[in-house]
Design a protein around this motif. Structure first.
Motif, PDB file in Angstrom:
ATOM      1  N   GLU A 211      -7.640  -6.750  21.416  1.00 38.45           N
ATOM      2  CA  GLU A 211      -7.995  -7.980  22.115  1.00 38.45           C
ATOM      3  C   GLU A 211      -7.714  -7.866  23.616  1.00 38.45           C
ATOM      4  OE1 GLU A 211      -6.755 -12.696  22.167  1.00 38.45           O
ATOM      5  OE2 GLU A 211      -6.022 -11.400  20.568  1.00 38.45           O
ATOM      6  N   HIS A 212      -6.722  -7.070  23.990  1.00 35.38           N
ATOM      7  CA  HIS A 212      -6.358  -6.903  25.394  1.00 35.38           C
ATOM      8  C   HIS A 212      -6.898  -5.601  25.989  1.00 35.38           C
ATOM      9  CE1 HIS A 212      -3.688 -10.155  24.238  1.00 35.38           C
ATOM     10  NE2 HIS A 212      -3.498 -10.405  25.513  1.00 35.38           N
ATOM     11  N   GLY A 213      -7.910  -5.031  25.350  1.00 35.07           N
ATOM     12  CA  GLY A 213      -8.610  -3.880  25.907  1.00 35.07           C
ATOM     13  C   GLY A 213      -7.871  -2.560  25.805  1.00 35.07           C
ATOM     14  N   LYS A 214      -6.840  -2.477  24.991  1.00 33.14           N
ATOM     15  CA  LYS A 214      -6.057  -1.239  24.853  1.00 33.14           C
ATOM     16  C   LYS A 214      -6.434  -0.572  23.528  1.00 33.14           C
ATOM     17  CE  LYS A 214      -2.284  -3.330  27.492  1.00 33.14           C
ATOM     18  NZ  LYS A 214      -0.849  -3.711  27.518  1.00 33.14           N
ATOM     19  N   SER A 245     -15.064  -7.251  15.504  1.00 36.34           N
ATOM     20  CA  SER A 245     -14.650  -8.642  15.304  1.00 36.34           C
ATOM     21  C   SER A 245     -14.244  -9.298  16.623  1.00 36.34           C
ATOM     22  CB  SER A 245     -13.480  -8.698  14.314  1.00 36.34           C
ATOM     23  OG  SER A 245     -13.011 -10.005  14.152  1.00 36.34           O
ATOM     24  N   VAL A 246     -13.461  -8.578  17.430  1.00 33.78           N
ATOM     25  CA  VAL A 246     -13.020  -9.122  18.717  1.00 33.78           C
ATOM     26  C   VAL A 246     -14.208  -9.306  19.647  1.00 33.78           C
ATOM     27  CG1 VAL A 246     -11.661  -8.636  20.786  1.00 33.78           C
ATOM     28  CG2 VAL A 246     -10.689  -8.208  18.520  1.00 33.78           C
ATOM     29  N   ALA A 247     -15.111  -8.300  19.675  1.00 32.55           N
ATOM     30  CA  ALA A 247     -16.290  -8.401  20.521  1.00 32.55           C
ATOM     31  C   ALA A 247     -17.180  -9.560  20.111  1.00 32.55           C
ATOM     32  CB  ALA A 247     -17.080  -7.090  20.468  1.00 32.55           C
ATOM     33  N   ALA A 248     -17.294  -9.762  18.790  1.00 32.07           N
ATOM     34  CA  ALA A 248     -18.122 -10.866  18.293  1.00 32.07           C
ATOM     35  C   ALA A 248     -17.550 -12.205  18.717  1.00 32.07           C
ATOM     36  CB  ALA A 248     -18.227 -10.784  16.774  1.00 32.07           C
ATOM     37  N   PHE A 249     -16.228 -12.323  18.668  1.00 29.25           N
ATOM     38  CA  PHE A 249     -15.607 -13.587  19.055  1.00 29.25           C
ATOM     39  C   PHE A 249     -15.836 -13.868  20.537  1.00 29.25           C
ATOM     40  CE2 PHE A 249     -12.290 -16.451  20.409  1.00 29.25           C
ATOM     41  CZ  PHE A 249     -12.262 -17.379  19.385  1.00 29.25           C
ATOM     42  N   ILE A 395      -6.290 -16.200   7.777  1.00 30.32           N
ATOM     43  CA  ILE A 395      -7.651 -16.745   7.719  1.00 30.32           C
ATOM     44  C   ILE A 395      -8.316 -16.927   9.076  1.00 30.32           C
ATOM     45  CG2 ILE A 395      -7.252 -17.915   5.519  1.00 30.32           C
ATOM     46  CD1 ILE A 395      -6.923 -20.533   7.032  1.00 30.32           C
ATOM     47  N   PHE A 396      -7.553 -16.826  10.179  1.00 28.31           N
ATOM     48  CA  PHE A 396      -8.145 -17.067  11.497  1.00 28.31           C
ATOM     49  C   PHE A 396      -8.624 -15.756  12.132  1.00 28.31           C
ATOM     50  CE2 PHE A 396      -5.078 -20.553  10.964  1.00 28.31           C
ATOM     51  CZ  PHE A 396      -5.912 -21.634  11.183  1.00 28.31           C
ATOM     52  N   PRO A 397      -9.681 -15.826  12.962  1.00 27.14           N
ATOM     53  CA  PRO A 397     -10.106 -14.643  13.709  1.00 27.14           C
ATOM     54  C   PRO A 397      -8.994 -14.143  14.637  1.00 27.14           C
ATOM     55  CG  PRO A 397     -11.783 -16.358  13.819  1.00 27.14           C
ATOM     56  CD  PRO A 397     -10.556 -16.979  13.212  1.00 27.14           C
ATOM     57  N   THR A 398      -9.032 -12.847  14.950  1.00 27.86           N
ATOM     58  CA  THR A 398      -7.963 -12.210  15.722  1.00 27.86           C
ATOM     59  C   THR A 398      -7.639 -12.952  17.012  1.00 27.86           C
ATOM     60  OG1 THR A 398      -8.533 -10.037  14.837  1.00 27.86           O
ATOM     61  CG2 THR A 398      -7.277 -10.076  16.881  1.00 27.86           C
ATOM     62  N   ARG A 473     -19.362 -12.268  12.215  1.00 30.54           N
ATOM     63  CA  ARG A 473     -19.852 -10.942  11.848  1.00 30.54           C
ATOM     64  C   ARG A 473     -21.342 -10.830  12.137  1.00 30.54           C
ATOM     65  NH1 ARG A 473     -16.552  -7.688   9.265  1.00 30.54           N
ATOM     66  NH2 ARG A 473     -18.269  -6.488   8.398  1.00 30.54           N
ATOM     67  N   LEU A 474     -22.089 -11.917  11.969  1.00 28.99           N
ATOM     68  CA  LEU A 474     -23.518 -11.879  12.281  1.00 28.99           C
ATOM     69  C   LEU A 474     -23.723 -11.710  13.774  1.00 28.99           C
ATOM     70  CD1 LEU A 474     -24.864 -14.708   9.940  1.00 28.99           C
ATOM     71  CD2 LEU A 474     -25.037 -12.228   9.620  1.00 28.99           C
ATOM     72  N   SER A 475     -22.917 -12.408  14.577  1.00 30.38           N
ATOM     73  CA  SER A 475     -23.107 -12.323  16.018  1.00 30.38           C
ATOM     74  C   SER A 475     -22.767 -10.946  16.531  1.00 30.38           C
ATOM     75  CB  SER A 475     -22.247 -13.377  16.730  1.00 30.38           C
ATOM     76  OG  SER A 475     -20.875 -13.125  16.543  1.00 30.38           O
ATOM     77  N   ALA A 476     -21.900 -10.204  15.814  1.00 31.41           N
ATOM     78  CA  ALA A 476     -21.568  -8.853  16.255  1.00 31.41           C
ATOM     79  C   ALA A 476     -22.764  -7.935  16.112  1.00 31.41           C
ATOM     80  CB  ALA A 476     -20.399  -8.311  15.436  1.00 31.41           C
ATOM     81  N   LEU A 477     -23.707  -8.286  15.237  1.00 32.97           N
ATOM     82  CA  LEU A 477     -24.876  -7.441  15.013  1.00 32.97           C
ATOM     83  C   LEU A 477     -26.118  -7.979  15.715  1.00 32.97           C
ATOM     84  CD1 LEU A 477     -24.347  -6.866  11.176  1.00 32.97           C
ATOM     85  CD2 LEU A 477     -23.646  -5.377  13.052  1.00 32.97           C
ATOM     86  N   ASN A 478     -25.971  -9.088  16.409  1.00 30.33           N
ATOM     87  CA  ASN A 478     -27.105  -9.727  17.056  1.00 30.33           C
ATOM     88  C   ASN A 478     -27.518  -8.922  18.287  1.00 30.33           C
ATOM     89  OD1 ASN A 478     -28.904 -11.398  18.367  1.00 30.33           O
ATOM     90  ND2 ASN A 478     -27.804 -13.278  17.781  1.00 30.33           N
TER      91      ASN A 478
END
Length: 513
Positions: A211-214, A245-249, A395-398, A473-478
């Motif tokens: 999440e912090h680019g590392k 997942s992080v990129a999609a969020f 249950i929550f996104p990262t 997950r759908l938005s990560a593939l959009n």
């Protein structure tokens, strides 16, 4: 010549995960110890004399702690976990807890009551940070099929601290000097020291690092927690899944406010918060803080009540270990619902028998009530106690997991304040009939859990979005989003030349040439 059967070795990953999750459990141990020892402090003659404590004040001393936790869950816990990382948030939270405990241990006239109240609030502020950062870390480093087990280790630490607090309280009854209660509070600094010293030696959560680019550091951290158990390509894929997942969020445009505005995220938010609320409204707060008082009402003396509290809390450790072993097989919903049903039946017995046999006229009935208090603890330790934290931490996104869990945990603080204030008043005015109220709460929890909570066992953290009809997950593939993970970059990470995937999918170590 007989061939010796090769004994399978425990992988490095298993050793590391168990060792570090046990270290993290020291944080929850301090939390549990502070709860357990207060139950004995509240009835210690020296404490009562120093504070000039009245019966009506015990509810305030107990509940004010949860005002601190609520404030921290809303305003402090999630920024600390997101900005400092899970490890250093835990370190900061424990430091604040120690300040609060020092204030309580050092309380002296004429400001003793004010110092204890201030110390309880400050200790609550720190506890909220520790109580969210620890299960977050455990859930984020654990493999999907074993996540429940490792997060439950957090609750094992809590109940171990709870039991230790009761035993220390029992020991102080043999030293009835005015300062015995101070020593019992100050002993919490010992496990706090080990927790704080050990944290910097751990790897940060791989999901927080991504999440912090590392990303490279995330790969190294995940490899450390998977080595000897997962093939190297599986570790690459797990990191890549986290990155997607992080990129999609980030591409979705969601913020922490989306927990209340997006339907999928709000569906998780209210479920996690309601679960924490139910976990306290089932009567757990009263059973932790007022247990010696409950035992005394059933005819036991003060010392014997504290001894019974120590035994009850010690048995909780074994019950929670059983929960740790079964939660990933039986599932979250079953353990939650079964635990609530057991607690409801135990409350029924404790409500009815004192009505049938009032004023302790039947010792057998009193002993049955004591046994069912133990059975109640069994239900709690197999259900709401650990499972509410397991469910909320996964249950929550990262990117908003810390915020989601913190907001959800604030529901537990509200429930704790209500129970801490209502229970003494209810017992004074209704006697054992107050148990009927908590019995009803537990009964209502059973259908709520089965009807409203989807099962999460065995799923990866990145795969839970679909359970709540999310779109991450759908938005990560959009193709409209330019946030796809660069698979070439993932594949180009430097591999350890000594590690190769074995045919069975388990890492094998090449001997150095």
């Amino acid at each position: 010549m007989a061939v010796k059967k090769k004994v399978p070795q425990i992988s490095k990953a298993a050793w590391r995960l168990h060792a570090f999750c046990l270290l993290l459990a020291f944080g929850s141990f301090v939390w549990g110890y502070n709860v357990g020892v207060l139950a004995s402090v509240l009835v210690h003659p020296g404490f009562v004399e120093t504070l000039n404590l009245k019966t009506k004040d015990t509810g305030l001393v107990t509940s004010i702690y949860y005002l601190g936790t609520w404030l921290s869950y809303i305003f402090l816990a999630h920024p600390a976990a997101d900005k400092l990382g899970r490890r250093y948030a835990g370190l900061a939270g424990m430091s604040v807890m120690c300040v609060g405990q020092a204030l309580q241990a050092g309380a002296s006239s004429p400001r003793a009551f004010a110092m204890v109240i201030a110390g309880r609030i400050i200790s609550g502020l720190g506890t909220a940070i520790v109580s969210t950062s620890v299960p977050l870390y455990q859930s984020e480093i654990a493999p999907a099929k074993q996540r429940g087990r490792f997060v439950v280790m957090n609750h094992i630490g809590f109940v171990a601290g709870l039991a230790t607090g009761f035993w220390v309280g029992y020991a102080t009854t043999f030293f009835e000097n005015t300062d015995g209660w101070r020593m019992s509070i100050a002993l919490s600094f010992v496990p706090a020291f080990f927790f704080m010293v050990g944290l910097p030696f751990m790897h940060e959560s791989p999901r927080w690092l991504v999440e912090h680019g590392k990303n490279d550091a995330a790969f190294s951290a995940l490899k450390f927690y998977r080595e000897g158990y997962y093939a190297i390509d599986e570790i690459h894929e797990e990191v890549a899944d986290i990155e997607r997942s992080v990129a999609a969020f980030k591409a979705s445009g969601f913020t922490w406010g989306s927990l209340f505005t997006d339907a999928s995220l709000f569906a998780r938010m209210w479920r996690a918060a309601l679960l924490q609320f139910m976990a306290q409204m089932c009567g757990a707060t009263a059973m932790k803080y007022y247990l010696p008082i409950l035992f005394r009402a059933l005819g036991l003396g003060r010392r014997l009540s504290l001894l019974a509290g120590g035994i009850e809390s010690t048995l909780k450790i074994g019950c929670t270990v059983i929960e740790m072993l079964i939660i990933d097989k039986a599932g979250r919903r079953f353990t939650l619902a079964a635990g609530a049903a057991v607690m409801a039946f135990a409350m029924l017995i404790n409500a009815a028998l004192p009505i049938v046999y009032p004023n302790n006229v039947n010792r057998a009935a009193d002993y049955v009530c004591i046994v069912f208090i133990f059975i109640y603890s069994f239900g709690y330790s197999m259900g709401f106690g650990p499972a509410a934290w397991v469910y909320g931490s996964e249950i929550f996104p990262t990117a908003i997991r810390a915020r989601g869990l913190s907001f959800a945990a604030s529901g537990g603080s509200i429930g704790s304040v209500i129970v801490a204030l209502v229970w003494p008043v209810g017992v004074a005015n209704l006697g054992s009939k107050i148990y009927f109220f908590f019995m009803s709460v537990n009964l209502v929890c059973v259908p709520i859990v089965y009807l409203l909570y989807p099962e999460t066992k065995g799923r990866s953290l990145e795969d839970l979005d679909g359970l709540f009809h999310g779109t991450l997950r759908l938005s990560a593939l959009n193709p409209l989003h330019s946030t796809r993970v660069d698979d070439d970059a993932v594949a180009s990470r430097t591999l350890d030349p000594r590690v190769t995937p074995a045919p069975n999918g388990v890492l094998s170590q090449r001997e150095p040439e």
